[in-house]
Design a protein around this motif. Structure first.
Motif, PDB file in Angstrom:
ATOM      1  N   MET A  78       0.746  -1.232   0.018  1.00  0.00           N
ATOM      2  CA  MET A  78       0.084   0.091   0.037  1.00  0.00           C
ATOM      3  C   MET A  78       0.910   1.193  -0.019  1.00  0.00           C
ATOM      4  O   MET A  78       0.296   2.427  -0.752  1.00  0.00           O
ATOM      5  N   ARG A  79       2.094   1.282   0.655  1.00  0.00           N
ATOM      6  CA  ARG A  79       3.107   2.361   0.654  1.00  0.00           C
ATOM      7  C   ARG A  79       3.454   2.552  -0.619  1.00  0.00           C
ATOM      8  O   ARG A  79       3.533   3.659  -1.102  1.00  0.00           O
ATOM      9  N   LYS A  80       3.872   1.412  -1.129  1.00  0.00           N
ATOM     10  CA  LYS A  80       4.581   1.572  -2.652  1.00  0.00           C
ATOM     11  C   LYS A  80       3.295   2.239  -3.626  1.00  0.00           C
ATOM     12  O   LYS A  80       3.700   3.085  -4.499  1.00  0.00           O
ATOM     13  N   ARG A  81       2.368   2.123  -3.206  1.00  0.00           N
ATOM     14  CA  ARG A  81       1.193   2.458  -4.348  1.00  0.00           C
ATOM     15  C   ARG A  81       0.502   3.798  -3.918  1.00  0.00           C
ATOM     16  O   ARG A  81      -0.190   4.444  -4.561  1.00  0.00           O
ATOM     17  N   GLY A  82       1.420   4.523  -2.727  1.00  0.00           N
ATOM     18  CA  GLY A  82       0.998   5.768  -2.527  1.00  0.00           C
ATOM     19  C   GLY A  82      -0.176   5.927  -1.468  1.00  0.00           C
ATOM     20  O   GLY A  82      -0.638   7.162  -1.341  1.00  0.00           O
ATOM     21  N   LEU A  87      -3.960   6.347   6.679  1.00  0.00           N
ATOM     22  CA  LEU A  87      -5.128   5.353   6.302  1.00  0.00           C
ATOM     23  C   LEU A  87      -4.608   4.174   6.135  1.00  0.00           C
ATOM     24  O   LEU A  87      -5.690   3.389   5.618  1.00  0.00           O
ATOM     25  N   LEU A  88      -3.289   3.878   6.247  1.00  0.00           N
ATOM     26  CA  LEU A  88      -3.071   2.429   6.032  1.00  0.00           C
ATOM     27  C   LEU A  88      -3.715   1.252   6.775  1.00  0.00           C
ATOM     28  O   LEU A  88      -4.285   0.116   6.613  1.00  0.00           O
ATOM     29  N   LYS A  89      -4.233   1.639   8.155  1.00  0.00           N
ATOM     30  CA  LYS A  89      -5.122   0.791   8.976  1.00  0.00           C
ATOM     31  C   LYS A  89      -6.392   0.203   8.337  1.00  0.00           C
ATOM     32  O   LYS A  89      -6.773  -0.771   8.674  1.00  0.00           O
ATOM     33  N   TYR A  90      -6.879   1.055   7.484  1.00  0.00           N
ATOM     34  CA  TYR A  90      -8.034   0.765   6.590  1.00  0.00           C
ATOM     35  C   TYR A  90      -7.930  -0.320   5.686  1.00  0.00           C
ATOM     36  O   TYR A  90      -8.891  -0.774   5.408  1.00  0.00           O
ATOM     37  N   PHE A  91      -6.875  -0.312   5.157  1.00  0.00           N
ATOM     38  CA  PHE A  91      -6.500  -1.176   3.941  1.00  0.00           C
ATOM     39  C   PHE A  91      -6.036  -2.460   4.589  1.00  0.00           C
ATOM     40  O   PHE A  91      -5.905  -3.475   3.659  1.00  0.00           O
ATOM     41  N   ASP A  92      -5.444  -2.519   5.677  1.00  0.00           N
ATOM     42  CA  ASP A  92      -4.987  -3.666   6.469  1.00  0.00           C
ATOM     43  C   ASP A  92      -6.183  -4.443   7.212  1.00  0.00           C
ATOM     44  O   ASP A  92      -5.843  -5.263   7.832  1.00  0.00           O
ATOM     45  N   SER A  93      -7.224  -3.893   7.103  1.00  0.00           N
ATOM     46  CA  SER A  93      -8.557  -4.592   7.861  1.00  0.00           C
ATOM     47  C   SER A  93      -9.520  -4.765   7.020  1.00  0.00           C
ATOM     48  O   SER A  93     -10.724  -4.945   7.648  1.00  0.00           O
TER      49      SER A  93
END
Length: 405
Positions: A78-82, A87-93
Motif C-alpha cells: 500500500m505504501r508503494k502504491r501511495g 490511512l493504512l489501517k483501513y486497508f489492512d483490515s
C-alpha cells in the motif's frame, strides 16, 4: 526437479502501464492458460502467475493458500502504491485480506444483505430504475450506455443498499476511478481521493448512528456498537470495500456484456428473443470476457508445487481468472461466445470461502439491464466502430455510444 525463476524482464508486469492497456497482451494472457510463470504485481512485487482452470479453482479453495499477506507485506504494498500512512489501517483490515477466522466473522455480517431473498426484493427497484433511465434517453440521438445506463444503475443500487446519500454518489465514482487494485494509481490524485472516500464513510457512519435508516451501514453500525463482532476500523474498511466493489463490478459487467453482445449479433438475437434465459447468458458473458480478470493476490502458507515449479512459503500468487475461464481443458470452444452454454462453472466470482457475496445482486442487475433495454429498444446498435471503444486488457469499456432505433 523444481524449476527456478528469475524476475528479469518478465512479460506479465502489472506495474507497467503499457502492459495493462495492451490489447495484444490481453489476447496472450486472458484468452487461454499456460504453465506457472513469473510476473510482477502493480507494486512491482514478484508473483507466481497461475492461469490453468483446475489450478486456479483449486488454489481458490486450498487451505495452503491465504488471502492474508505475510506480516508487513500488505502495508508495504500500500505504501508503494501511495496510500497515506494515516490511512493504512483501513486497508489492512478489509474483508478481502483478513485472517480466516476474522474473515468468517465479518463475512457473516454482510451475507444477509445479499441473500437470494433480499435480491428478489430488490428486483422491482432495479426494473423501475432501468426504465426511468431509458425514459430520459433521446430515441432519435446517440446515447452513451455507460454514462447514462450502466453507471447510474450500479451507483444507485449499491448506494441505496448501503445508505450512501445522493450528494456523495457522483464524487465517489471519481474517487474510486483513481484507486484500482491491479493498476498503479496516480500519486498526485490518490491521497486526496482516499481521504475523501474514508472521510465520507465516517460521516455516513456518524449520521446513521445518530439517525438509523433501513440500510446496510445502519445495520453494521448497530452491530458494531452493540456487539464485539466489528470494531470501528473494520466498519469503515468494510463499508469502503462494499461501495467500491458494488460500483466497479456491476458497471463494468453491464458495459462489457452489452459491448460483447453488440459485437456478436447472433448471440444478441438469442438474448433478445429469450429473456427468461438471460441469467445463463450473463454467466457466459462473465466467462467469455467479464470485468473480473484476476483474483486478489494470494500467499502460500507452505511450499506448493505446480507445473514443476515450487512456490515457496509466503510466495505471492496471482490467479488469472480470465485465462482459467477460457481454458480448453475445461470449456468446449472457450473463445466462442455461446449464451446457451449449459456447462459453465466460471470463476469470475471466485470459489470457496471468498466467493463474492454480491454475485447474485450483480447478476440480477446485469440481467435486468439487458432485458429492459432490449425490450424497449430491440434495434439498439453501436454508433461507432467497436475498435474505438473496446476494452484494452485491464482498461474497461469507458463509453458505449448507441443508436436506440
Amino acid at each position: 526437479m523444481s524449476e527456478t525463476f528469475t524476475w528479469d524482464n518478465v512479460e506479465f508486469d502489472l506495474s507497467d502501464p503499457a502492459f495493462v492497456s495492451d490489447p495484444e497482451a490481453a489476447k496472450r494472457w486472458l484468452e487461454g492458460p499456460r504453465d506457472v510463470c513469473p510476473g510482477r504485481f502493480s507494486d512491482n512485487a514478484e508473483v507466481y502467475v497461475v492461469t490453468k482452470y483446475h489450478q486456479v479453482r483449486g488454489l481458490l479453495a486450498d487451505p495452503r493458500v491465504s488471502n492474508h499477506p505475510p506480516e508487513g507485506v500488505h502495508l508495504d504494498s500500500m505504501r508503494k502504491r501511495g496510500v497515506p500512512e494515516e490511512l493504512l489501517k483501513y486497508f489492512d483490515s478489509t474483508i478481502m485480506t483478513m485472517e480466516p477466522d476474522d474473515h468468517q466473522r465479518v463475512r457473516g455480517l454482510v451475507t444477509a444483505a445479499f441473500s437470494a431473498k433480499r435480491v428478489r426484493s430488490l428486483r422491482p427497484r432495479i426494473e423501475e430504475l432501468t426504465n426511468s433511465l431509458l425514459d430520459r434517453m433521446d430515441p432519435a440521438g446517440v446515447n452513451d450506455l455507460v454514462a447514462d445506463y450502466a453507471h447510474p444503475i450500479s451507483t444507485t443500487m449499491i448506494c441505496e443498499l448501503l445508505g450512501v446519500d445522493d450528494e456523495y454518489r457522483d464524487q465517489w465514482i471519481k474517487w474510486t476511478g483513481v484507486f484500482t487494485t491491479f493498476l498503479r494509481p496516480d500519486p498526485k490524485l490518490l491521497p486526496p481521493s482516499l481521504h475523501g472516500m474514508i472521510d465520507t464513510i465516517k460521516r455516513l457512519i456518524d449520521a446513521r448512528r445518530a439517525e438509523p435508516g433501513d440500510d446496510l451501514i445502519s445495520d453494521l453500525v448497530r452491530i458494531s456498537d452493540q456487539t464485539e463482532k466489528l470494531d470501528q476500523v473494520e466498519l469503515v474498511a468494510l463499508a469502503l470495500v462494499l461501495v467500491q466493489a458494488g460500483l466497479d463490478t456491476v458497471r463494468h459487467s453491464i458495459a462489457l456484456s452489452l459491448y460483447n453482445l453488440f459485437t456478436h449479433p447472433e448471440q444478441l438475437e438469442l438474448v433478445k428473443h429469450n429473456p427468461d434465459d438471460t441469467v445463463r447468458a450473463v454467466m457466459e458473458l462473465m466467462r467469455y470476457a467479464g470485468p473480473i480478470k484476476m483474483a486478489l493476490p494470494r500467499f502460500a502458507t507452505e511450499p506448493i508445487e505446480l507445473d514443476g515449479v515450487t512456490i515457496p512459503a509466503d510466495g505471492q500468487i496471482q490467479l488469472v481468472v480470465a485465462a482459467a475461464n477460457n481454458d480448453p481443458e475445461r470449456f468446449h470452444e472457450p473463445r466462442k461466445l455461446d449464451v446457451t452454454r449449459q456447462d459453465n462453472p466460471q470463476l469470475s466470482f471466485a470459489h470457496g470461502a471468498h466467493f463474492c457475496p454480491g454475485a447474485s445482486l450483480a447478476t440480477a442487475e446485469t440481467e435486468i439491464a439487458l432485458n429492459t433495454l432490449f425490450a424497449r429498444y430491440p434495434d439498439v446498435r453501436l454508433a461507432v466502430d467497436p475498435a474505438e471503444i473496446g476494452p484494452r486488457f485491464l482498461r474497461a469499456v469507458e463509453r458505449l455510444p448507441v443508436h436506440l432505433k
